[in-house]
Design an enzyme around this catalytic site. Structure first.
Site, PDB file in Angstrom:
ATOM      1  CG  ASN A 243      24.048  25.944 -16.151  1.00 37.03           C
ATOM      2  OD1 ASN A 243      25.256  25.918 -16.041  1.00 37.03           O
ATOM      3  ND2 ASN A 243      23.438  25.853 -17.334  1.00 37.03           N
TER       4      ASN A 243
ATOM      5  CG  HIS B  77      29.496  27.031 -14.685  1.00 38.58           C
ATOM      6  ND1 HIS B  77      28.948  27.850 -15.641  1.00 38.58           N
ATOM      7  CD2 HIS B  77      29.028  25.786 -14.968  1.00 38.58           C
ATOM      8  CE1 HIS B  77      28.191  27.132 -16.467  1.00 38.58           C
ATOM      9  NE2 HIS B  77      28.223  25.876 -16.083  1.00 38.58           N
TER      10      HIS B  77
ATOM     11  NE  ARG C 224      27.632  29.455 -23.686  1.00 37.99           N
ATOM     12  CZ  ARG C 224      28.099  28.281 -23.285  1.00 37.99           C
ATOM     13  NH1 ARG C 224      27.923  27.191 -24.037  1.00 37.99           N
ATOM     14  NH2 ARG C 224      28.728  28.176 -22.140  1.00 37.99           N
ATOM     15  CG  ASP C 225      25.780  26.476 -20.164  1.00 43.72           C
ATOM     16  OD1 ASP C 225      25.615  25.467 -20.860  1.00 43.72           O
ATOM     17  OD2 ASP C 225      26.405  26.447 -19.085  1.00 43.72           O
TER      18      ASP C 225
ATOM     19  CB  CYS D 297      26.837  18.121 -19.828  1.00 43.77           C
ATOM     20  SG  CYS D 297      28.358  17.470 -20.565  1.00 43.77           S
TER      21      CYS D 297
ATOM     22  CG  HIS E 174      25.777  21.888 -14.370  1.00 42.57           C
ATOM     23  ND1 HIS E 174      25.090  21.587 -15.504  1.00 42.57           N
ATOM     24  CD2 HIS E 174      26.649  22.867 -14.720  1.00 42.57           C
ATOM     25  CE1 HIS E 174      25.513  22.337 -16.502  1.00 42.57           C
ATOM     26  NE2 HIS E 174      26.465  23.115 -16.072  1.00 42.57           N
TER      27      HIS E 174
END
Lengths: 325, 325
Positions: A256, A214, A22-23, A247, A216
């Protein structure tokens, strides 16, 4: 015997949660074929992840990369024990995700008002109200909800975020029935001292919530932030196969933290991630063909720690010459 | 009050030692002009490094990239308090370095027999004998010696290295009068649990030696290894501006840990590196033009943690629409 510390895992269980499908894919220019998405998720299931964010039920116009959410969720081979979670932005998405039998709905809002407006076109208060409707629907359908709070460790437009703001939003979502909260370092602004303090404080306030971190790796601190979190009591981490992700509001921000890098490090340190590192690397090696570019993963480039190399081709000659001296 | 730990630096002093001008440039295909090397080293001096490996006194045929060692060492602007060290492979190199007024000679041998033969065409015993002659010369000239031990945390051809082998070679060099020992993770095989144990053990045996840790970020564990070392009592680290460097015997191996990344992380954690992060980044930004390629530094790409970005251009419209709802 010395006190157990973060440097020695002693087989403590760490839950690895994959966000790549997804991300990661959401940020890619290339459309990854549905069949390849399914094969990727199946490979991740076989590799032992605890949770996999499989897709997002969003407008296909807004995010065409994930327009095949229903098919993906229907066709993947679900392994018992693995939670297949899906990002859901609103009631319409929640209805679709519930119909598609998502194990969990993952909601997103930002702790930064500026980032929330930039990313979601709503004030935080408006986001909270919209997500409250989603949570009511999920409760009726008996589907658990996780809330991913963005910019917990800083906003690329506002700067530092007061931890009290994070606690206040988390409390409102906990009161509304969220099972879990993910503390997101959306653009890689977190640093270990901050992480250590915030995670410790968060857990003392929200001990019964499933808490995920979470991170990065934007400024090279990803693994260090994971270790600081573990020492503060956390045991759940989002990561992305190959290190995919990014992002749009922070130019130069990398992806990530990389699943296979974090898993290798934690397994070497004797934590129990439940993951098969070789299987993760095999899956990561197929990513460049899917996304059409090189991936950040350093392990795909350099191999595992003990993937040894042959000496140079003239080695025997050099050795014999040296020994003859 | 809680016990001080590695997550809170409390202004403890960490000595950053720059290896880019030697370890970094030696691995580059492009020849960096002498005047640019001098400007680079002068910029590093201004940025507050504790030690700078300025060049190597090696055969110009073997390493043409550093054939200007004498000129570089003569022309740089030396700042009081900074140690300008030079790599020296043999007596001939030591004579040249001493003539050029190097503050320190840095000698290299490997803890792995295979790596030593591959890299230096000698057995370890032969290397030790040759370096003993160098140390005798340095003693006469009253120039201190540091010994960089390669492959301390593993060899890309042999695999794991017994820590006892490391201690034995370190003891022989300490007995021969070395002021310092650098424990080198030459190809990025170190992991925090191993680092924590080995550094602790090393310091208990060699407490009077100046001990440096030298990590590569090959598998994403560079900063975590630095933090594990600090918790085990270390306070000196090699790093390379921009993350330059590598090793020809480990394909895919990335460079040294990146000076500006380590400095940013440690300063955010309230350690005192003595370094000016902005000055380091300014210098790193000039590297791609010198070496002819992109550099690993993530901070050069993404900026410092609080280098903020403007909201997207339509932000005011989105905000006003949201607030009007």
């Amino acid at each position: 015997m010395s006190t157990p510390n973060v440097w020695t895992g002693a087989r403590r269980r760490i839950h690895m949660q994959e966000v790549g499908p997804r991300d990661g894919l959401q940020n890619e220019a290339a459309y990854v074929a549905t069949v390849d998405k399914i094969a990727l998720i199946d490979a991740l299931s076989d590799a032992g992840l605890a949770k996999i964010e499989a897709t997002a039920f969003v407008s296909p116009q807004a995010i065409p990369a994930l327009r095949d959410a229903e098919i993906v969720l229907r066709e993947i081979r679900r392994k018992p024990g693995i939670v297949y979670t899906c990002l859901v932005p609103n009631v319409r998405g929640a209805e679709r995700a519930i119909d598609a039998k998502a194990d969990e709905l993952n909601l997103v809002m930002s702790c930064s008002e500026t980032h929330n407006i930039a990313n979601l076109r709503m004030t935080r208060e408006q986001s909270f109200n919209a997500l409250s409707d989603v949570m009511a629907l999920a409760r009726q359908a008996n589907v658990p909800v996780n809330v991913s709070l963005s910019c917990v460790f800083g906003c690329p437009m506002e700067g530092d975020i007061d931890p009290q703001v994070v606690f206040d939003w988390a409390a409102r979502f906990a009161d509304a029935g969220a099972r879990g909260i993910t503390l997101c370092d959306t653009t890689g602004m977190a640093y270990p001292t901050q992480v250590s303090a915030l995670v410790r404080d968060f857990r003392s306030r929200f001990g019964s919530l499933e808490t995920t971190l979470h991170f990065h790796n934007t400024r090279g601190m990803g693994l260090a932030n994971v270790l600081a979190s573990i020492e503060a009591g956390a045991d759940r981490f989002d990561a992305s196969l190959g290190g995919l992700g990014g992002c749009p509001y922070a130019p130069g921000a990398s992806g990530n933290v990389c699943t296979e890098e974090i898993v290798q490090a934690l397994e070497l340190m004797d934590f129990d991630t439940g993951c098969d590192l070789k299987a993760l690397i095999d899956a990561a090696e197929r990513l460049p063909a899917l996304v059409g570019h090189d991936i950040p993963s350093q392990i795909v480039k350099a191999g595992r720690r003990l993937d040894l190399h042959q000496p140079p081709k003239d080695f025997a000659i050099w050795r014999d010459r040296a020994l003859a001296r």
